[in-house]
Design an enzyme around this catalytic site. Structure first.
Site, PDB file in Angstrom:
ATOM      1  N   GLU A   1       0.836  -1.204   0.000  1.00  0.00           N
ATOM      2  CA  GLU A   1       0.000   0.000   0.000  1.00  0.00           C
ATOM      3  C   GLU A   1       0.872   1.256   0.000  1.00  0.00           C
ATOM      4  O   GLU A   1       2.049   1.215   0.349  1.00  0.00           O
ATOM      5  CB  GLU A   1      -0.918   0.014   1.240  1.00  0.00           C
ATOM      6  CG  GLU A   1      -1.739  -1.257   1.388  1.00  0.00           C
ATOM      7  CD  GLU A   1      -2.892  -1.148   2.374  1.00  0.00           C
ATOM      8  OE1 GLU A   1      -3.215  -0.012   2.776  1.00  0.00           O
ATOM      9  OE2 GLU A   1      -3.458  -2.195   2.725  1.00  0.00           O
TER      10      GLU A   1
ATOM     11  N   ASP B   1       0.492  -3.530   5.086  1.00  0.00           N
ATOM     12  CA  ASP B   1      -0.616  -3.825   5.997  1.00  0.00           C
ATOM     13  C   ASP B   1      -0.713  -5.341   6.159  1.00  0.00           C
ATOM     14  O   ASP B   1      -1.501  -6.013   5.507  1.00  0.00           O
ATOM     15  CB  ASP B   1      -1.906  -3.241   5.410  1.00  0.00           C
ATOM     16  CG  ASP B   1      -3.118  -3.560   6.261  1.00  0.00           C
ATOM     17  OD1 ASP B   1      -2.956  -3.721   7.488  1.00  0.00           O
ATOM     18  OD2 ASP B   1      -4.221  -3.655   5.699  1.00  0.00           O
TER      19      ASP B   1
ATOM     20  N   GLN C   1      -8.985 -13.000   9.662  1.00  0.00           N
ATOM     21  CA  GLN C   1      -9.825 -11.992   9.002  1.00  0.00           C
ATOM     22  C   GLN C   1     -11.114 -12.594   8.458  1.00  0.00           C
ATOM     23  O   GLN C   1     -12.206 -12.041   8.644  1.00  0.00           O
ATOM     24  CB  GLN C   1      -9.025 -11.359   7.852  1.00  0.00           C
ATOM     25  CG  GLN C   1      -9.765 -10.290   7.066  1.00  0.00           C
ATOM     26  CD  GLN C   1      -8.961  -9.819   5.841  1.00  0.00           C
ATOM     27  OE1 GLN C   1      -7.852 -10.273   5.599  1.00  0.00           O
ATOM     28  NE2 GLN C   1      -9.542  -8.908   5.084  1.00  0.00           N
TER      29      GLN C   1
ATOM     30  N   LYS D   1      -5.820  -7.709  11.317  1.00  0.00           N
ATOM     31  CA  LYS D   1      -5.020  -6.607  10.786  1.00  0.00           C
ATOM     32  C   LYS D   1      -4.245  -5.857  11.867  1.00  0.00           C
ATOM     33  O   LYS D   1      -3.217  -5.262  11.591  1.00  0.00           O
ATOM     34  CB  LYS D   1      -5.949  -5.582  10.108  1.00  0.00           C
ATOM     35  CG  LYS D   1      -6.775  -6.118   8.976  1.00  0.00           C
ATOM     36  CD  LYS D   1      -5.972  -6.147   7.704  1.00  0.00           C
ATOM     37  CE  LYS D   1      -6.876  -6.384   6.501  1.00  0.00           C
ATOM     38  NZ  LYS D   1      -6.111  -6.329   5.243  1.00  0.00           N
TER      39      LYS D   1
END
Ligand code: CA
Length: 372
Positions: free
Chosen positions: A166, A198, A205, A218
Site C-alpha cells: 500500500e 498492511d 480476518q 489486521k
C-alpha cells in the site's frame, strides 16, 4: 532534488534520535543544521505541525545544504526509528482490481463489488499504536479462525499470514472538529507519502470480518517506511487517475491529476513476486481525505491514511499473496526453488517504490515464529 528521499528519524551509535533527511545512501542531520529546534526531536510531528509554507522553506534549505556539500552520514551508521508519532490510522480499499479479486475469494457466490464501492472510498479505522518502522520483525499472530467447512473455530498461530502492498499519506496540518476538509485542501494538510505493508492474517480476518470489518486480522502490526517523502518531491509524478463511473458525489470531485505514478514491487525472501504501479488506484488521496472528514471528523498531525492493497489487472501485479496465489491454490515459486502460498516463518518481505529518479523508503520485515 537529486537523490532526495524524504524526512525521517535516526540515531547514531546510541545517541538521541533526531530528524534527518535521507539523500541517496546517507542522512543529513537536521538537528545540527541550524534549521530550528523542531528537528532535535524523536518524531517529525513538531515539524509537520508547522504547515505547508514551512515544509516548502525547509525543503529549499535542505536542497541548499545538500548542494553545498554538507556532511552526509552513511546510512550504515544510522539506526532508523518510526518517523512519526502515529495518531489515527485509516486504511482504505481503493484498488478496483484488489476489491474485485478479494470479493471473488471471500464471497464466491455474490457480486465481487458491494453496491457502495464505486460511490465512496471504503475504509476502516485501524490501530495507530501498532504501526512500526521498516526493519521491525513481525511475530506471527495467533487468533481464532474457522474455515467454512470446519465444525468449530480453532485457536492458534495464523496459517495464512499475508502482506498488503500500500501507499500511505501522512497528515501534517490538522483540522477542526466539525469542519470537513475539502478535497481541494489536500495539499494544505498532507505532508507526504510512505510505503505501507498492511500485514494481514487471512484466516483470522475471514472468520471475524462480518459484519463490522477487519479487526484482529489486521491490528497486530502495520509497517511503514522510515522516510516520509514530501509531496513536493513528487510534483512531476502526478498523472490522471482512472475514469470513475458513475461520477462521484460533488464532495468527492476534484480537478487536476491526482494519481501518483510510482512503480512498486514486492520482494519475498529474495525473489520479486509482484510489480505494479500506484497510478491505477481508483480512488485518489484527496478523495480519501475528503471522505474521511466529510462527517466533520477532524484530522491531526501524524495521522496515517493508507490506500488499501494496490493490485493491477494482470497476474503478477497483485499486491497480496492471497491474490498472487489464488487463495493458496496456485503456489508461487521463489528463486531458490521453494514455493509459497502464504508467509512462512523467517520469510523476509521488502516493498519498494520508485518515482522516476526518486527511490522511496523501503518497507522491510521478517516473520518470527508465533510466541517468540
Ligand atoms: Ca489493507
Amino acid at each position: 532534488m537529486t537523490g532526495g528521499v524524504g524526512f525521517g528519524v535516526f540515531s547514531v551509535a546510541g545517541d538521541e534520535p533526531r530528524v534527518g533527511f535521507r539523500v541517496g545512501h546517507g542522512v543529513l542531520d537536521l538537528a545540527t543544521a541550524g534549521l530550528g529546534a523542531v528537528f532535535n526531536a524523536s518524531s517529525l510531528n513538531s515539524f509537520l505541525a508547522l504547515g505547508r509554507s514551512t515544509w516548502e522553506d525547509t525543503l529549499a534549505r535542505v536542497d541548499q545544504l545538500v548542494t553545498s556539500g554538507a556532511e552526509i552520514i552513511p546510512l550504515e551508521q544510522a539506526t532508523t526509528h518510526l518517523p512519526i508519532d502515529v495518531g489515527d490510522y485509516v486504511d482504505f480499499y481503493s484498488s478496483l482490481e484488489h476489491a474485485t479479486n478479494l470479493g471473488r475469494l471471500f464471497r464466491p457466490d455474490a457480486e465481487p463489488l458491494l453496491p457502495n464501492w464505486r460511490h465512496l472510498p471504503v475504509g476502516y479505522h485501524g490501530r495507530g499504536g501498532t504501526v512500526v518502522v521498516s526493519g521491525t520483525p513481525l511475530v506471527r499472530p495467533c487468533g481464532q479462525a474457522k474455515a467454512p467447512n470446519d465444525p468449530a473455530p480453532r485457536f492458534g498461530p495464523s496459517r495464512r499470514l499475508d502482506i498488503e502492498l500500500e501507499l500511505g499519506f501522512v497528515v501534517g496540518a490538522g483540522s477542526r472538529l466539525g469542519k470537513p476538509v475539502p478535497a481541494s485542501a489536500f495539499r494544505d494538510h498532507v505532508f507526504g507519502v510512505v510505503l505501507v505493508n498492511d500485514w494481514s492474517a487471512r484466516d483470522i480476518q475471514a472468520w471475524e470480518y462480518q459484519p463490522l470489518g477487519p479487526f484482529l486480522g489486521k491490528s497486530f502490526a502495520t509497517s511503514i517506511a522510515a522516510w516520509v517523502t514530501p509531496l513536493a518531491l513528487l510534483e512531476d509524478r502526478f498523472v490522471p487517475s482512472p475514469k470513475q463511473d458513475p461520477e462521484p458525489l460533488p464532495y468527492l470531485c476534484i480537478a487536476g491529476d491526482w494519481a501518483l505514478d510510482i512503480e512498486l514491487e514486492v520482494e519475498l525472501s529474495g525473489t520479486v513476486v509482484s510489480r505494479t504501479n500506484a497510478s491505477g488506484l481508483y480512488w485518489t488521496m484527496p478523495q480519501q481525505l475528503a471522505h474521511a472528514t466529510v462527517n466533520g471528523a477532524s484530522i491531526a498531525t501524524g495521522d496515517l491514511f493508507a490506500s488499501g492493497t494496490i493490485s493491477g489487472p494482470e497476474h503478477g501485479t497483485e499486491g497480496s499473496l492471497i491474490e498472487l496465489t489464488s487463495n493458496g491454490a496456485r503456489p508461487i515459486r521463489l528463486g531458490d526453488g521453494s514455493t509459497r502460498t502464504f508467509l512462512e516463518d523467517h520469510d523476509e518481505v521488502v516493498l519498494r517504490g520508485r518515482a522516476g529518479e526518486l527511490e522511496l523508503g523501503e518497507v522491510r520485515g521478517t516473520i518470527l515464529p508465533a510466541g517468540v
